[in-house]
Scaffold this active site. Structure first.
Site, PDB file in Angstrom:
ATOM      1  CE  LYS A 201      -4.044   9.869  -2.884  1.00 45.38           C
ATOM      2  NZ  LYS A 201      -3.607  10.823  -3.908  1.00 45.38           N
TER       3      LYS A 201
ATOM      4  N   GLY B 115       0.401   1.126  -6.614  1.00 41.95           N
ATOM      5  CA  GLY B 115       1.468   2.096  -6.389  1.00 41.95           C
ATOM      6  C   GLY B 115       2.736   1.406  -5.949  1.00 41.95           C
ATOM      7  CB  SER B 116       5.786   2.742  -4.453  1.00 40.33           C
ATOM      8  OG  SER B 116       5.240   3.384  -3.319  1.00 40.33           O
ATOM      9  CB  THR B 117       7.018  -2.282  -2.948  1.00 43.25           C
ATOM     10  OG1 THR B 117       6.690  -2.982  -4.161  1.00 43.25           O
ATOM     11  CG2 THR B 117       7.239  -3.286  -1.842  1.00 43.25           C
TER      12      THR B 117
ATOM     13  N   GLY C  77       2.689   0.553  -0.238  1.00 42.61           N
ATOM     14  CA  GLY C  77       1.863  -0.645  -0.019  1.00 42.61           C
ATOM     15  C   GLY C  77       2.116  -1.255   1.357  1.00 42.61           C
TER      16      GLY C  77
ATOM     17  CB  CYS D  54       3.879  -1.808 -12.400  1.00 48.19           C
ATOM     18  SG  CYS D  54       2.423  -2.241 -13.359  1.00 48.19           S
TER      19      CYS D  54
ATOM     20  CD  GLU E 267       8.824  -0.067  -9.746  1.00 47.79           C
ATOM     21  OE1 GLU E 267       8.539   0.461  -8.665  1.00 47.79           O
ATOM     22  OE2 GLU E 267       7.989  -0.628 -10.471  1.00 47.79           O
TER      23      GLU E 267
END
Ligand code: NAP
Length: 497
Positions: free
Chosen positions: A191, A244-246, A249, A301, A400
């Protein structure tokens, strides 16, 4: 061969035929609902293409096809040497279409064409070729047993793997996920990010052309919150690999626990420290301090967004970094001279601007940049921005931003530098600059990150693993270590009469 000019790229862009349909069972097709979503060009804000907006029914169909293909053994049981040939051919086909794919990535992501031609496409080619070439050199184990036994320890594919990737390095992260998962014999559903589906869709067709059997790879564009969530909660997916983002996640780990405990590997955010000692090669360190943050508009990242500088040289060094930052003024991504393009979308531009306001309010001193530029283009461009006099507890040091914003923090000795570097929820990357081997090595060893540079930033290639400590994730992309994320260890214990 003559280098292409901005006009050459513009005329190629005007004649580009863009594939926006999903790729399922070896062919392109619309979403079952017929829904589409527009993908925009960050360089000018215009619509590039309509892309299939896949939903839950598409996902269920893709999973069933992937499962049946895996069970058939057409790919999983193919000799590794034959899987290798398919992957190597796929890499060649991407190389043959390099200009077109680099252009797609430039238009869809806003990355400078000089980067997509020199970095993104070659790195995807190398990733796929490397993993393909490696897979028939991997041996399993026979363990030390008594003489009346034989114990085989084998690595077997997980089965059906879902890969969910972000918009900042769409082609590279797609290759990092697909190359080892396919090489090890899995069937895969990818995806892409909603903002940047085009390069993944394009290379999926080339995989078929290279001989990848139908049903081994599906690419489903669609929204993370529904389609991505459904994949992560699916009971018939054995492994999930995510970049991807924390924040997302963490959700995916929960989804794994709420469903079938699918193996879940995460590559997440960062707030990486770039530590400069007074005895370093300051000219080189200043140039790299700018590269570390402004490359890809800071939408990286591993960006070295916390520049941690020895106090005795801070004032002079910040001046040098400000001078280097001028090389990174944003420009049209189709112009080969451009080093930094736009932010991915209007929302990201707002986020960057909001963080610059936060930095000002927190009392940091803005010494370069700090505003949107080129608004008349319709694109989302932001100046390279530097805050000096930053404390590590400020939000601009801890969170971030994912934009071209650097925080400069001073230190007095190596212990303090390491303490500042490690005072973060993240642990993805970092660097230390010093010409003293003792200082450099001791500091590099003490900083808790997955990749640490000594006298370089963004060092590394396909031969080394990439991933994070702490809340930067748990998986490893690249190198033979990536094969671990896509395989199960199986023991077969044989006893002789
Ligand atoms: P993101 O919002 O986490 O999205 C990443 C992917 O997850 C997209 O495909 C997204 O789909 C999907 N998604 C969103 N919500 C989901 C959900 N609830 N369930 C399942 N999937 C979901 O991250 P991003 O903004 O695209 O990318 C930036 C982040 O990626 C940064 O934090 C950056 O540090 C990190 N990153 C890490 C690495 C690394 O290797 N460590 C490399 C690159 C980037 P939609 O696009 O449809 O929302």
């Amino acid at each position: 061969m003559l280098e292409k000019t901005v006009q050459d790229w513009r005329s190629l862009a005007a004649s580009l035929e863009i594939e926006g349909r999903a790729f399922i069972n070896g062919r392109y097709r619309d979403a079952l609902s017929g829904e589409t979503r527009a993908t925009l060009c960050p360089g000018d804000g215009r619509k590039l293409a309509e892309v299939a907006n896949c939903g839950i029914e598409d996902a269920d169909q893709a999973v069933a096809i992937a499962r049946a293909t895996f069970a058939s053994g057409v790919w999983a049981n193919m000799a590794p040497a034959d899987r290798k040939m398919v992957l190597v051919r796929w890499a060649e086909l991407i190389e043959d279409n390099a200009d077109e794919i680099a252009l797609l990535e430039c238009l869809d992501v806003g990355k400078p064409i000089s980067d997509t031609t020199a970095v993104d496409v070659p790195s995807a080619v190398r990733t796929i070729r490397w993993s393909g070439e490696a897979i028939d050199k991997v041996y399993d184990e026979i363990s030390p047993t008594p003489a009346n036994c034989l114990a085989l320890v084998q690595r077997l594919p997980l089965g059906v793997v879902a890969a969910i990737v972000p918009w900042n390095f769409p082609l590279s992260t797609t290759a990092w996920k697909l190359a080892p998962s396919l090489a090890t014999g899995n069937s895969v559903i990818l995806k892409p990010a909603s903002n940047t589906p085009l390069s993944a869709l394009r290379i999926a067709g080339l995989a078929s052309e290279a001989g990848l059997p139908d049903g081994v790879l599906q690419v489903l564009p669609g929204p993370g919150g529904s389609l991505g969530r459904h994949l992560a909660l699916h009971h018939d997916i054995d492994g999930l690999t995510f970049t991807g983002s924390t924040e997302v996640g963490k959700q995916l780990m929960r989804f794994s626990g709420e469903s079938n405990l699918k193996r879940t590997f995460l590559e997440l955010g960062g707030k990486s420290p770039n530590i400069v000692f007074a005895d370093a090669n300051l000219k080189k360190a200043a140039a790299y301090a700018a590269i570390a943050v402004f490359y890809n508009g800071g939408q990286t990242c591993t960006a070295g967004t916390r520049l941690i500088v020895e106090e005795s040289i801070r004032e002079r060094f910040v001046e040098m970094v400000i001078a280097s930052s001028r090389d990174w003024m944003p420009g049209d991504p189709l112009n080969p001279a451009t080093r930094m393009g736009p932010m991915i979308d209007a929302a990201q531009l707002r986020t960057v601007n909001d963080y610059v306001d936060i930095g000002r309010r927190e009392g940091a001193s803005l010494v370069a940049g700090g505003k949107r530029v080129m608004a008349e283009s319709g694109g989302w461009y932001y100046e390279p921005t530097i805050f000096d006099g930053v404390s590590n507890s400020m939000r601009i040091s801890q969170e971030e931003i994912f934009g071209p914003v650097m925080s400069v923090i001073g230190f007095k000795n190596a212990e303090e530098a390491v303490a500042i570097a490690n005072d973060s929820i993240y642990g993805l990357a970092g660097a230390v600059w010093s010409n003293n081997i003792n200082t450099a090595h001791k500091v590099a060893a003490a900083v808790r990150v997955g990749t640490m540079g000594i006298n370089n930033y963004f060092g590394g290639d396909m031969t080394v693993p990439f991933g994070g400590f702490k809340q930067s994730g748990n998986g490893r992309d690249k190198s033979m270590h990536a094969f671990n994320d896509y395989t199960e260890l199986k023991t077969t214990w044989i006893e002789f009469d």
